[in-house]
Design a protein around this motif. Sequence first.
Motif, PDB file in Angstrom:
ATOM      1  N   ILE A  36     -10.898  25.682  12.378  1.00  0.00           N
ATOM      2  CA  ILE A  36     -10.778  25.799  13.569  1.00  0.00           C
ATOM      3  C   ILE A  36     -11.388  26.180  14.053  1.00  0.00           C
ATOM      4  N   GLY A  37     -10.622  25.935  15.736  1.00  0.00           N
ATOM      5  CA  GLY A  37     -11.980  25.804  16.785  1.00  0.00           C
ATOM      6  C   GLY A  37     -11.616  27.221  17.259  1.00  0.00           C
ATOM      7  N   LEU A  86     -12.719  29.200  20.786  1.00  0.00           N
ATOM      8  CA  LEU A  86     -12.937  28.907  22.037  1.00  0.00           C
ATOM      9  C   LEU A  86     -13.188  30.550  23.592  1.00  0.00           C
ATOM     10  N   VAL A 102     -11.373  20.351  24.178  1.00  0.00           N
ATOM     11  CA  VAL A 102     -11.051  20.117  23.600  1.00  0.00           C
ATOM     12  C   VAL A 102     -10.717  19.108  22.629  1.00  0.00           C
ATOM     13  N   MET A 110     -13.229  18.190  20.796  1.00  0.00           N
ATOM     14  CA  MET A 110     -13.201  19.008  19.080  1.00  0.00           C
ATOM     15  C   MET A 110     -12.406  18.336  18.956  1.00  0.00           C
ATOM     16  N   ILE A 111     -11.368  18.218  18.993  1.00  0.00           N
ATOM     17  CA  ILE A 111     -10.582  17.157  18.194  1.00  0.00           C
ATOM     18  C   ILE A 111     -10.615  16.101  17.136  1.00  0.00           C
ATOM     19  N   ILE A 139     -10.937  19.413  14.400  1.00  0.00           N
ATOM     20  CA  ILE A 139      -9.937  21.185  14.100  1.00  0.00           C
ATOM     21  C   ILE A 139      -9.304  20.595  14.027  1.00  0.00           C
ATOM     22  N   LEU A 186      -6.374  25.738  17.526  1.00  0.00           N
ATOM     23  CA  LEU A 186      -7.794  26.654  18.206  1.00  0.00           C
ATOM     24  C   LEU A 186      -7.545  28.044  19.153  1.00  0.00           C
ATOM     25  N   GLN A 201      -2.431  26.753  18.801  1.00  0.00           N
ATOM     26  CA  GLN A 201      -2.827  27.186  18.849  1.00  0.00           C
ATOM     27  C   GLN A 201      -2.704  29.223  19.564  1.00  0.00           C
TER      28      GLN A 201
END
Length: 233
Positions: A121-122, A124, A182, A185-186, A191, A194, A214
């Motif tokens: 999982i990302g 932020l 993002v 990041m994907i 990930i 998020l 999300q």
Amino acid sequence: MRKLGFVGGTGPESTMDYYQMIISKYQEKTGNNEELPELLINSINMYKIFALLEDGKTEELADYLTEAVQTLEKAGADFVVLTANTAHIVFDQVQQRVNVPMISMVEETYNHTKEMGLEKIGLLGTKFTMENDFFQKPFLAGEKTVVVPNPSEQQYLHEKIVDELEKGIVEDETKQGFLDLVGKMIERDEIEGLILGCTELPLIFKPEDLAIPQLNTTEIHVKKIIEMMFSEK
């Protein structure tokens, strides 16, 4: 009915979101749009929190938030929440110093990812949330991976959150910049979901913006808050 106390002002935009969402979910639960929950709000200074963290004064931050929670406890709150991800840096210290139970946004978010079956999982948020490990601890314990942006990306996100989102400003250029980040990041980090680890990030990210799930920490938190309101003392 258990009375909620929440520490707001961290920042003002998310405090309003919490208040409106709690009312909406409460009325949904009761089936009565002419019924309102009785709750307590203690609005504190978000910029003081940032200043203490910039200076590395986490003990003073714990003192500041403990006092905020104790004010709600004395006013009659049956349970208390901190309505900011960043403030959870000292959640455990605060909970140990007060008698009233508290609901952790971090733990509830972890439980939610567990239910969804997400493994990578990302995350932020403000730089304080991304560079510290308080959010990652339950995920690591559950053998899940939390990925944060690189240091320059973290600085970019933090500046935009503090200078714009915390003041209710949403610029198209900023939104595109966040979405591009993002996207990286994907692709780069693979990930699967998020975590919107700042309560102002839903001002930028909408469900239709990304192909991955999300996790809105405010929504997740409020769901548990409503459950707690209706639970027995």
